[in-house]
Write an enzyme that holds these catalytic residues in place. Structure first.
Site, PDB file in Angstrom:
ATOM      1  N   GLY A 287      47.060  31.597  43.674  1.00 30.70           N
ATOM      2  CA  GLY A 287      46.569  31.250  42.338  1.00 30.70           C
ATOM      3  C   GLY A 287      45.647  30.053  42.317  1.00 30.70           C
ATOM      4  O   GLY A 287      45.245  29.581  41.252  1.00 30.70           O
TER       5      GLY A 287
ATOM      6  N   ARG B  96      35.536  43.348  31.625  1.00 28.05           N
ATOM      7  CA  ARG B  96      34.828  43.960  32.748  1.00 28.05           C
ATOM      8  C   ARG B  96      34.882  45.476  32.650  1.00 28.05           C
ATOM      9  O   ARG B  96      35.718  46.016  31.906  1.00 28.05           O
ATOM     10  CB  ARG B  96      35.525  43.553  34.066  1.00 28.05           C
ATOM     11  CG  ARG B  96      35.744  42.067  34.209  1.00 28.05           C
ATOM     12  CD  ARG B  96      37.152  41.755  34.734  1.00 28.05           C
ATOM     13  NE  ARG B  96      37.446  40.320  34.574  1.00 28.05           N
ATOM     14  CZ  ARG B  96      37.178  39.399  35.481  1.00 28.05           C
ATOM     15  NH1 ARG B  96      36.649  39.752  36.616  1.00 28.05           N
ATOM     16  NH2 ARG B  96      37.445  38.132  35.246  1.00 28.05           N
TER      17      ARG B  96
ATOM     18  N   ASP C 286      35.388  45.361  38.907  1.00 26.08           N
ATOM     19  CA  ASP C 286      36.062  44.254  38.212  1.00 26.08           C
ATOM     20  C   ASP C 286      35.142  43.036  38.125  1.00 26.08           C
ATOM     21  O   ASP C 286      35.438  42.090  37.401  1.00 26.08           O
ATOM     22  CB  ASP C 286      37.358  43.866  38.928  1.00 26.08           C
ATOM     23  CG  ASP C 286      37.133  43.589  40.403  1.00 26.08           C
ATOM     24  OD1 ASP C 286      36.693  44.503  41.111  1.00 26.08           O
ATOM     25  OD2 ASP C 286      37.380  42.457  40.845  1.00 26.08           O
TER      26      ASP C 286
HETATM   27  P1  AMP Z   1      37.633  38.219  43.324  1.00 26.60           P
HETATM   28  O1  AMP Z   1      37.390  38.516  44.763  1.00 26.60           O
HETATM   29  O2  AMP Z   1      37.489  36.766  42.996  1.00 26.60           O
HETATM   30  O3  AMP Z   1      36.855  39.105  42.423  1.00 26.60           O
HETATM   31  O4  AMP Z   1      39.161  38.524  43.067  1.00 26.60           O
HETATM   32  C1  AMP Z   1      39.727  39.796  43.197  1.00 26.60           C
HETATM   33  C2  AMP Z   1      41.157  39.766  42.736  1.00 26.60           C
HETATM   34  O5  AMP Z   1      41.930  38.906  43.582  1.00 26.60           O
HETATM   35  C3  AMP Z   1      41.359  39.254  41.329  1.00 26.60           C
HETATM   36  O6  AMP Z   1      42.445  39.958  40.772  1.00 26.60           O
HETATM   37  C4  AMP Z   1      41.724  37.809  41.549  1.00 26.60           C
HETATM   38  O7  AMP Z   1      42.461  37.267  40.478  1.00 26.60           O
HETATM   39  C5  AMP Z   1      42.560  37.905  42.810  1.00 26.60           C
HETATM   40  N1  AMP Z   1      42.569  36.646  43.559  1.00 26.60           N
HETATM   41  C6  AMP Z   1      41.545  36.098  44.253  1.00 26.60           C
HETATM   42  N2  AMP Z   1      41.924  34.927  44.819  1.00 26.60           N
HETATM   43  C7  AMP Z   1      43.220  34.731  44.500  1.00 26.60           C
HETATM   44  C8  AMP Z   1      44.175  33.706  44.779  1.00 26.60           C
HETATM   45  N3  AMP Z   1      43.882  32.654  45.533  1.00 26.60           N
HETATM   46  N4  AMP Z   1      45.415  33.852  44.268  1.00 26.60           N
HETATM   47  C9  AMP Z   1      45.730  34.913  43.511  1.00 26.60           C
HETATM   48  N5  AMP Z   1      44.891  35.906  43.221  1.00 26.60           N
HETATM   49  C10 AMP Z   1      43.632  35.827  43.699  1.00 26.60           C
HETATM   50 MG    MG Z   2      36.529  39.066  40.511  1.00 29.55          MG
END
Ligand code: AMP
Ligand code: MG
Length: 508
Positions: free
Chosen positions: A150, A207, A275
């Protein structure tokens, strides 16, 4: 408010002295005007979640200009209060913190996602009545965190701040960055990083994947989301007799406009999963993005994009693919008979390539400074010959146009005979209209883009040496990328082998 004349008296003094005199002012807290419409949707669309407390928050960067645009008076802000509010340690009055549910196609595969490390505080309404999401990114666990922590690293949040603000400077629709805070806690990736939280501002965080989530998991509530999105982003469609079909088309047209803008400046998003495609048509999610230097449609920087799915030249077809996913999630609302709905959606989708091609071509013609009166076939030939030449000669995408408009010296590869004969022909095409040509070019060709090596150097200095000076210098230049700036000429230079081995990461 106290001592107002002092600002005038001391405005010519150095920052340090100004800071000193600021203590005479009454400090104030920022006032938000929240109206949390998303939080009034059915509960399946979100999970109320408070940010996790952080040990020692401090404001590292604050975007005064953006704060002013949002009618948040940043002058004389109480920094301790700001640190508490933008870290999520203290709730902003009127906010309703939630983690939004969404799904998405990642590299082609459908997955349930959701805000795993972001929390939407609510929607702030400006005096003019405009609505903006205020989101904290890196604010701790949510029900959607899956295996993640998170949290976000300082390096990744500084990168998002710099590049999203550069995109705004380039006049490209984007989410914005209001603040970066250090949390005072460590974040563990392959190495130990400082933890940070970014305050992200967006027209909304809805999204394509939000519709995919609704269609798959709560299909009976899809029409509620549809009506909500139309009210919030496309109110003219309230009069439509075919709302879902028309929303699909409107979102497609917004995406086409956005991708054309990316192609104008050489922006490679890097992870165009559904997304990460905003219904409002803003650039969102600055993970592995990068700017192309040497022109080549197959350019990819993302370490995980081994197939080149999200390569520079693939961005339009991927946008169309994503819109097909969007259509899939709207089908039952497009028409009650599935076959008819598919035909209607296909008709819209099939219009994508021609609309894109026309808009992209218009944009490229502007980069070349052509007027609409100049013979179309000649304009087309000139453009395609130039792009072929650039590919063959590994020309820098940005600087080639700057050479044409006289903002970079014509030297090196530009002295080759084939380029020179193309150049003479190009000059002949607008003979007598040079002034208008230059004006068109200067509005469309940035002098400065976030070159990868500059961005990395700024992040190294900020994160390894605790020194933000170079970062702030770049921020100043990138947020005014069309302004002539003799003192910044060195930032236009392209070192040899500029991107050899350069890789970006979905750095979290
Ligand atoms: P993203 O690659 O930023 O588009 O994220 C893809 C998914 O992974 C989304 O659901 C984010 O909320 C989740 N996510 C990315 N980084 C983290 C993290 N450090 N902790 C929890 N969830 C994450
Ligand atoms: Mg994302």
């Amino acid at each position: 408010m106290g001592f107002i004349p002092l600002t005038f008296l001391f405005s010519s003094y150095s920052g340090k002295q100004n800071e000193l005199f600021c203590y005479y002012y009454e400090k104030h807290a920022m006032i938000f005007h929240f109206d949390n419409s998303y939080g009034k949707l059915p509960e399946s669309f979100y999970i109320p979640t408070n940010p996790t407390q952080v040990p020692d928050p401090s404001v590292l960067l604050f975007n005064d200009n953006l704060a002013r645009e949002l009618d948040l008076s940043p002058d004389n802000m109480d920094m301790e209060e700001a640190a508490a509010l933008f870290s999520g340690n203290k709730m902003i009055p009127g906010s309703f913190p939630i983690a939004q549910a969404y799904a998405g196609h990642q590299f082609g595969n459908f997955t349930m996602l959701g805000d795993g490390r972001a929390i939407l505080l609510g929607e702030h309404i400006t005096k003019a009545g405009n609505r903006f999401d205020i989101q904290l990114k890196g604010s701790g666990y949510t029900a959607f965190s899956r295996g993640g922590d998170g949290r976000a690293t300082l390096r990744a949040m500084l990168r998002e701040y710099l590049i999203s603000e550069a995109m705004a400077g380039l006049k490209i629709p984007t989410t914005r960055s209001l603040a970066v805070l250090k949390t005072g806690a460590k974040v563990y990736r392959e190495e130990v990083h400082e933890g940070a939280i970014l305050t992200r501002i967006a027209s909304s965080h809805i999204r394509v994947g939000t519709f995919e989530f609704a269609n798959r998991f709560v299909p009976n509530e899809s029409s509620i989301l549809l009506d909500y999105v139309i009210d919030r982003h496309y109110p003219d469609l309230n009069l439509s007799k075919s709302k879902a079909r028309d929303l699909m088309e409107a979102v497609m047209l917004k995406q086409i406009d956005l991708i054309v803008q990316w192609m104008r400046v050489g922006f490679i998003h890097g992870v165009m999963n559904t997304d990460n495609m905003s219904i409002a048509g803003e650039t969102i999610d600055y993970g592995p993005c990068a700017f192309m230097n040497t022109y080549h449609p197959e350019t990819v920087f993302s370490s995980i994009d081994t197939q080149g799915r999200y390569a520079f030249g693939n961005q339009p077809s991927i946008a169309q693919w994503n819109i097909a996913c969007f259509a899939g999630s709207l089908l039952s609302m497009i028409h009650e008979e599935k076959e008819v709905a598919i035909e209607m959606a296909k008709e819209v989708l099939n219009s994508f390539p021609a609309i894109y091609q026309e808009k992209w071509q218009d944009m490229m013609f502007k980069k070349l400074g052509f007027s609409k009166e100049t013979d179309l076939q000649r304009r087309k030939n000139s453009l395609s010959t130039l792009l072929d030449w650039m590919t063959k000669n590994k020309a820098d995408y940005t600087n080639t146009f700057l050479v044409l408009q006289g903002d970079m010296p014509m030297e090196g590869i530009y002295l080759q005979e084939d380029f020179q004969s193309w150049f003479t022909n190009w000059q002949d095409m607008e003979r007598g209209n040079e002034e208008a040509r230059l004006k068109r070019m200067r509005e469309n060709n940035p002098l400065f883009i976030p070159r990868n090596y500059l961005v990395e150097k700024a992040l190294d200095e900020a994160c390894l040496n605790d020194d933000l000076r170079f970062f702030k210098e770049l921020l100043d230049i990138f947020t005014n990328p069309y302004a002539q700036n003799a003192s910044a000429a060195s930032f236009m230079k392209v070192p040899d082998s500029i991107d050899t081995g350069y890789k970006t990461f979905c750095g979290t």
